[in-house]
Design a protein around this motif. Structure first.
Motif, PDB file in Angstrom:
ATOM      1  N   ARG A  47       0.839  -1.211   0.000  1.00 37.53           N
ATOM      2  CA  ARG A  47       0.000   0.000   0.000  1.00 37.53           C
ATOM      3  C   ARG A  47       0.867   1.252   0.000  1.00 37.53           C
ATOM      4  NH1 ARG A  47      -5.019  -1.068   4.258  1.00 37.53           N
ATOM      5  NH2 ARG A  47      -5.939  -2.861   3.156  1.00 37.53           N
ATOM      6  N   ALA A  48       2.004   1.167   0.649  1.00 34.02           N
ATOM      7  CA  ALA A  48       2.883   2.333   0.722  1.00 34.02           C
ATOM      8  C   ALA A  48       3.361   2.752  -0.662  1.00 34.02           C
ATOM      9  CB  ALA A  48       4.079   2.030   1.628  1.00 34.02           C
ATOM     10  N   ILE A  49       3.700   1.784  -1.513  1.00 33.21           N
ATOM     11  CA  ILE A  49       4.168   2.118  -2.866  1.00 33.21           C
ATOM     12  C   ILE A  49       3.082   2.859  -3.635  1.00 33.21           C
ATOM     13  CG2 ILE A  49       4.758   1.136  -5.104  1.00 33.21           C
ATOM     14  CD1 ILE A  49       6.473  -0.851  -3.836  1.00 33.21           C
TER      15      ILE A  49
ATOM     16  N   LEU B  74      13.450   4.665  -4.056  1.00 33.07           N
ATOM     17  CA  LEU B  74      13.525   4.455  -5.501  1.00 33.07           C
ATOM     18  C   LEU B  74      12.164   4.651  -6.168  1.00 33.07           C
ATOM     19  CD1 LEU B  74      15.645   3.902  -7.636  1.00 33.07           C
ATOM     20  CD2 LEU B  74      15.134   1.465  -7.457  1.00 33.07           C
ATOM     21  N   PRO B  75      11.073   4.102  -5.614  1.00 31.14           N
ATOM     22  CA  PRO B  75       9.750   4.427  -6.169  1.00 31.14           C
ATOM     23  C   PRO B  75       9.436   5.920  -6.139  1.00 31.14           C
ATOM     24  CG  PRO B  75       9.583   2.480  -4.792  1.00 31.14           C
ATOM     25  CD  PRO B  75      10.977   3.020  -4.614  1.00 31.14           C
ATOM     26  N   LEU B  76       9.895   6.629  -5.108  1.00 29.66           N
ATOM     27  CA  LEU B  76       9.701   8.081  -5.044  1.00 29.66           C
ATOM     28  C   LEU B  76      10.380   8.760  -6.228  1.00 29.66           C
ATOM     29  CD1 LEU B  76       9.000  10.783  -3.617  1.00 29.66           C
ATOM     30  CD2 LEU B  76      11.148  10.543  -2.353  1.00 29.66           C
ATOM     31  N   SER B  77      11.611   8.363  -6.519  1.00 26.80           N
ATOM     32  CA  SER B  77      12.349   8.946  -7.639  1.00 26.80           C
ATOM     33  C   SER B  77      11.658   8.659  -8.966  1.00 26.80           C
ATOM     34  CB  SER B  77      13.780   8.407  -7.649  1.00 26.80           C
ATOM     35  OG  SER B  77      14.517   8.926  -8.735  1.00 26.80           O
ATOM     36  N   TYR B  78      11.225   7.418  -9.158  1.00 22.92           N
ATOM     37  CA  TYR B  78      10.525   7.052 -10.396  1.00 22.92           C
ATOM     38  C   TYR B  78       9.226   7.843 -10.548  1.00 22.92           C
ATOM     39  CZ  TYR B  78      13.517   3.088 -11.610  1.00 22.92           C
ATOM     40  OH  TYR B  78      14.569   2.313 -12.006  1.00 22.92           O
ATOM     41  N   ALA B  79       8.453   7.924  -9.471  1.00 22.65           N
ATOM     42  CA  ALA B  79       7.170   8.619  -9.534  1.00 22.65           C
ATOM     43  C   ALA B  79       7.358  10.081  -9.907  1.00 22.65           C
ATOM     44  CB  ALA B  79       6.445   8.504  -8.188  1.00 22.65           C
TER      45      ALA B  79
ATOM     46  N   ILE C 219       5.458  -1.429  -9.283  1.00 27.04           N
ATOM     47  CA  ILE C 219       4.687  -2.266  -8.360  1.00 27.04           C
ATOM     48  C   ILE C 219       4.900  -3.749  -8.665  1.00 27.04           C
ATOM     49  CG2 ILE C 219       2.344  -2.896  -7.640  1.00 27.04           C
ATOM     50  CD1 ILE C 219       1.561   0.034  -8.117  1.00 27.04           C
ATOM     51  N   LEU C 220       4.885  -4.101  -9.950  1.00 25.69           N
ATOM     52  CA  LEU C 220       5.050  -5.502 -10.339  1.00 25.69           C
ATOM     53  C   LEU C 220       6.471  -6.007 -10.112  1.00 25.69           C
ATOM     54  CD1 LEU C 220       2.982  -5.533 -13.673  1.00 25.69           C
ATOM     55  CD2 LEU C 220       2.338  -6.576 -11.482  1.00 25.69           C
ATOM     56  N   LEU C 221       7.457  -5.119 -10.294  1.00 31.19           N
ATOM     57  CA  LEU C 221       8.862  -5.522 -10.209  1.00 31.19           C
ATOM     58  C   LEU C 221       9.527  -5.004  -8.934  1.00 31.19           C
ATOM     59  CD1 LEU C 221       9.873  -4.799 -13.926  1.00 31.19           C
ATOM     60  CD2 LEU C 221       9.148  -6.984 -12.929  1.00 31.19           C
ATOM     61  N   GLN C 222       8.753  -4.849  -7.886  1.00 27.51           N
ATOM     62  CA  GLN C 222       9.287  -4.278  -6.645  1.00 27.51           C
ATOM     63  C   GLN C 222      10.394  -5.130  -6.036  1.00 27.51           C
ATOM     64  OE1 GLN C 222       6.246  -5.312  -3.205  1.00 27.51           O
ATOM     65  NE2 GLN C 222       5.146  -4.545  -5.000  1.00 27.51           N
ATOM     66  N   ASN C 223      10.424  -6.423  -6.381  1.00 28.75           N
ATOM     67  CA  ASN C 223      11.496  -7.281  -5.872  1.00 28.75           C
ATOM     68  C   ASN C 223      12.852  -6.933  -6.469  1.00 28.75           C
ATOM     69  OD1 ASN C 223       9.752  -8.746  -4.218  1.00 28.75           O
ATOM     70  ND2 ASN C 223       9.298 -10.248  -5.810  1.00 28.75           N
ATOM     71  N   PHE C 224      12.849  -6.162  -7.574  1.00 30.41           N
ATOM     72  CA  PHE C 224      14.096  -5.713  -8.182  1.00 30.41           C
ATOM     73  C   PHE C 224      14.731  -4.567  -7.387  1.00 30.41           C
ATOM     74  CE2 PHE C 224      14.525  -7.496 -12.605  1.00 30.41           C
ATOM     75  CZ  PHE C 224      13.502  -8.430 -12.471  1.00 30.41           C
ATOM     76  N   ILE C 225      13.966  -3.978  -6.473  1.00 31.88           N
ATOM     77  CA  ILE C 225      14.486  -2.863  -5.675  1.00 31.88           C
ATOM     78  C   ILE C 225      15.271  -3.438  -4.504  1.00 31.88           C
ATOM     79  CG2 ILE C 225      13.921  -0.797  -4.357  1.00 31.88           C
ATOM     80  CD1 ILE C 225      11.266  -0.693  -5.882  1.00 31.88           C
ATOM     81  N   PRO C 226      16.568  -3.172  -4.422  1.00 29.59           N
ATOM     82  CA  PRO C 226      17.385  -3.788  -3.366  1.00 29.59           C
ATOM     83  C   PRO C 226      17.122  -3.169  -2.002  1.00 29.59           C
ATOM     84  CG  PRO C 226      18.701  -2.242  -4.621  1.00 29.59           C
ATOM     85  CD  PRO C 226      17.356  -2.299  -5.301  1.00 29.59           C
TER      86      PRO C 226
ATOM     87  N   ASP D  14      22.770  -0.501  -8.421  1.00 31.98           N
ATOM     88  CA  ASP D  14      21.408  -0.822  -7.982  1.00 31.98           C
ATOM     89  C   ASP D  14      20.349  -0.288  -8.941  1.00 31.98           C
ATOM     90  OD1 ASP D  14      22.280  -2.182  -5.789  1.00 31.98           O
ATOM     91  OD2 ASP D  14      22.008  -0.524  -4.379  1.00 31.98           O
ATOM     92  N   PHE D  15      20.632   0.860  -9.543  1.00 38.79           N
ATOM     93  CA  PHE D  15      19.643   1.503 -10.398  1.00 38.79           C
ATOM     94  C   PHE D  15      19.427   0.742 -11.703  1.00 38.79           C
ATOM     95  CE2 PHE D  15      21.436   4.737  -7.660  1.00 38.79           C
ATOM     96  CZ  PHE D  15      20.296   5.346  -7.151  1.00 38.79           C
ATOM     97  N   ALA D  16      20.436  -0.027 -12.121  1.00 38.16           N
ATOM     98  CA  ALA D  16      20.323  -0.761 -13.381  1.00 38.16           C
ATOM     99  C   ALA D  16      19.387  -1.953 -13.268  1.00 38.16           C
ATOM    100  CB  ALA D  16      21.710  -1.222 -13.842  1.00 38.16           C
ATOM    101  N   ARG D  17      19.226  -2.515 -12.075  1.00 37.92           N
ATOM    102  CA  ARG D  17      18.423  -3.728 -11.913  1.00 37.92           C
ATOM    103  C   ARG D  17      16.997  -3.522 -12.405  1.00 37.92           C
ATOM    104  NH1 ARG D  17      19.400  -5.968  -5.903  1.00 37.92           N
ATOM    105  NH2 ARG D  17      18.021  -7.575  -6.735  1.00 37.92           N
TER     106      ARG D  17
END
Length: 598
Positions: free
Chosen positions: A100-102, A145-150, A201-208, A570-573
């Motif tokens: 929910r936070a994302i 990282l989601p903050l930066s993307y958003a 949201i779908l690839l959140q596991n890619f965020i270290p 980390d950003f490339a993942r």
């Protein structure tokens, strides 16, 4: 010089090419400030006669520069009147879990970034997001990282959202004579934002999950120790250097507290030792405590500092070493940073882990987290004087909410309405809004200067001149013909190739620089093929922003690099996947919305 041709290009054209390539090299491989590199390049173009004085100065009065300057005043009004504070407090809410936070983070952040510029939004909400991560017991990197993307995705939706958007809109007006609507990129930008948010949201596991640097600073007794100088100690009457108490094994003397409560910080080498002095050391405690045996010091009854209970006469603050900082590659012993700012370095954390060793001997890297002992006042002065080297994220300015808060919000809404419905051009509306902020005292003129990023204005002004030089010297025409010869006359193929190149270049240099270099080439290609320039222009505007695979190409990634304790890779993942998918979606959407032929 224009009459002499080398491989089909004049001497002025080759000077321009070498100058532009030099800028990219300087930005990618050196720590020379970007604005210095750009101004140096502009000087070369002026001295060699590539551009005239009028052309060289015209860039600083162009629409992108004026709009940005006015918008800095507007941001100052929103900050000082409390509008942004109110948004920080009420927009995010209180999520119960990470999933929910994302969603609760990315949706409102993308909306705000479209209105307030992506970089401003990230800088504003980093502290709030870090507090969220503590409440949810997750690593800050999982939300930063989601903050930066958003913010970056939302910034694609308006001309104000990203600096490169304004650059391209200004160049488009110069070439075509037509102005862009403030919300011209709204539809393709909104679709890309939705796709991007779903991907995260779908690839959140890619965020270290990276440990927070602040976790290394939770208990200051782990790295600070207080030792007492007995009155009969042989060191009394000597300087700290001659007594061997300045640079010691495992640590550094950062402060002396006199028996009469006088605080000496930072400590100079020629400072005298007096009986009853309390010496504050930072470093490896087990090694520093050997001083009790070797130098006849006594253990004090308590540690001076606690992260939650700091003496009112001093404060501990965290700061992050910025990309391009003059501190990179140096240690505190090699510069006068502490003396100049009246601070003391207590500890250093890197990628979430405290760096062992004497803090002042550690060579700093981009993204390092510094724990500094600072004066009790002048927070604003400290931040302003060092904003090129360090980024402070523990400054909490709480404005008074009142009538001016309402005024600022109304001014912001009216600015967007006037521009959206073509009542006034964008430059006029932003200048009018800035004037209204000052007139209604939503911000004070003496404090507005703090919010103006003069470096960015210089870069924006010079990039406009580079675009003029690329067009004037015939470079754009030659490259455009060359690409057409290579790719054929299919406009879709040309657009794909150019957008792919522009997006890749933007991963390693500023999106603003990429936009200025590629715009005249793409515009010329559209003209040569008899196409509508708008799909080419819009695809370029979006492609230079889709640079998510490295922290260098994204201003928002740079801001979160230190606070999130990220590794460079980390950003490339997730970034590579985002880059490819969004580039494909963008090319399809732009060509569906904008016709190639009118």
């Amino acid at each position: 010089m224009d009459s002499v041709l080398f491989f089909g290009l004049s001497a002025h054209a080759w000077i321009t090419i070498v100058t532009v390539l030099s800028i990219f090299f300087v930005m990618a491989r050196t720590r020379i400030p970007a604005e210095i590199a750009f101004l140096g390049a502009l000087t070369i173009l002026l001295v060699t006669g590539v551009v005239s004085e009028e052309e060289g100065m015209a860039g600083f009065g162009s629409e992108p520069v004026v709009v940005h300057a006015a918008f800095f005043v507007i941001i100052a009004g929103l900050m000082q009147s409390g509008v942004l504070y109110w948004l920080t407090k009420h927009v995010l809410g209180d999520p119960k879990n990470y999933h929910r936070a994302i969603v609760k983070l990315m949706v409102p952040m993308s909306l705000l970034a479209a209105l307030l510029n992506s970089v401003n939004v990230v800088a504003l909400f980093i502290d709030a997001v870090k507090i969220w991560s503590r409440k949810l017991n997750i690593a800050p990197s999982k939300l930063l990282l989601p903050l930066s993307y958003a913010a970056t995705l939302g910034g694609m939706c308006t001309l104000l959202g990203n600096s490169s958007n304004l650059i391209i809109s200004g160049l488009y007006m110069h070439q075509s004579g037509h102005t862009m609507n403030l919300f011209e990129p709204l539809l393709p930008g909104m679709i890309l934002t939705i796709v991007g948010v779903l991907l995260v949201i779908l690839l959140q596991n890619f965020i270290p999950p990276r440990d927070s640097a602040e976790q290394s600073f939770e208990t200051t007794s782990d790295y600070t120790v207080e030792l007492l100088v007995p009155t009969d100690n042989p060191a009394v009457g000597e300087t700290v250097e001659s007594a061997g108490l300045m640079q010691v094994k495992g640590g550094t003397l950062v402060e002396i507290v006199r028996f009469d409560k006088e605080i000496i910080m930072p400590v100079k080498k020629d400072e005298w030792i007096l009986g009853g002095d309390r010496l504050i050391y930072a470093g490896q405690i087990n090694e520093i405590l050997e001083l009790k045996r070797t130098h006849g010091l006594a253990a004090a009854d308590r540690h001076v500092w606690s992260i939650n209970d700091i003496d009112s006469k001093r404060k501990m603050r965290t700061a992050y070493v910025s990309f391009g900082s003059e501190l990179i590659g140096t240690s505190m012993t090699q510069c006068d940073f502490e003396q100049k700012n009246d601070v003391a370095l207590v500890a250093v954390a890197r990628q979430g882990k405290r760096v062992n060793g004497q803090p002042r001997e550690i060579r700093l890297q981009a993204g390092d987290t510094l724990l500094l002992e600072c004066p009790p006042k002048d927070d604003e002065k400290l931040e302003q004087n060092n904003r090129r080297s360090l980024t402070f994220f523990d400054s909490h300015f709480v404005p008074h909410l009142g009538l001016r808060t309402i005024y600022s919000a109304i001014i912001l809404v009216l600015m967007f309405l006037l521009s959206s419905f073509h009542v006034l051009p964008l430059m006029a509306t932003t200048m009018l809004a800035a004037g209204a902020m000052l007139l209604l005292k939503c911000c004070r003129m003496e404090r507005v200067v703090k919010y103006i990023e003069w470096e960015l204005l210089l870069i924006l002004g010079t990039t406009v001149v580079f675009s003029v030089a690329i067009t004037k010297t015939g470079i754009a025409d030659v490259i455009a013909h060359g690409v057409l010869d290579l790719c054929g006359s299919n406009p879709y193929v040309v657009m794909v190739v150019m957008c792919l190149l522009a997006s890749i270049v933007s991963e390693f240099v500023s999106d603003v620089g990429s936009a200025a270099v590629f715009f005249p080439i793409m515009y010329q290609q559209a003209v040569l093929m008899g196409c509508n320039p708008m799909p080419f222009v819009m695809s370029l505007m979006l492609s230079v922003t889709i640079s998510f695979a490295s922290p260098i190409g994204s201003s928002t990634h740079m801001l979160i690099y230190g606070p999130g304790s990220f590794h460079f890779t980390d950003f490339a993942r997730l970034g590579v996947v985002m880059h490819i998918v969004l580039l494909v979606v963008m090319l399809v959407i732009v060509n569906l919305i904008y016709p190639l032929y009118l």
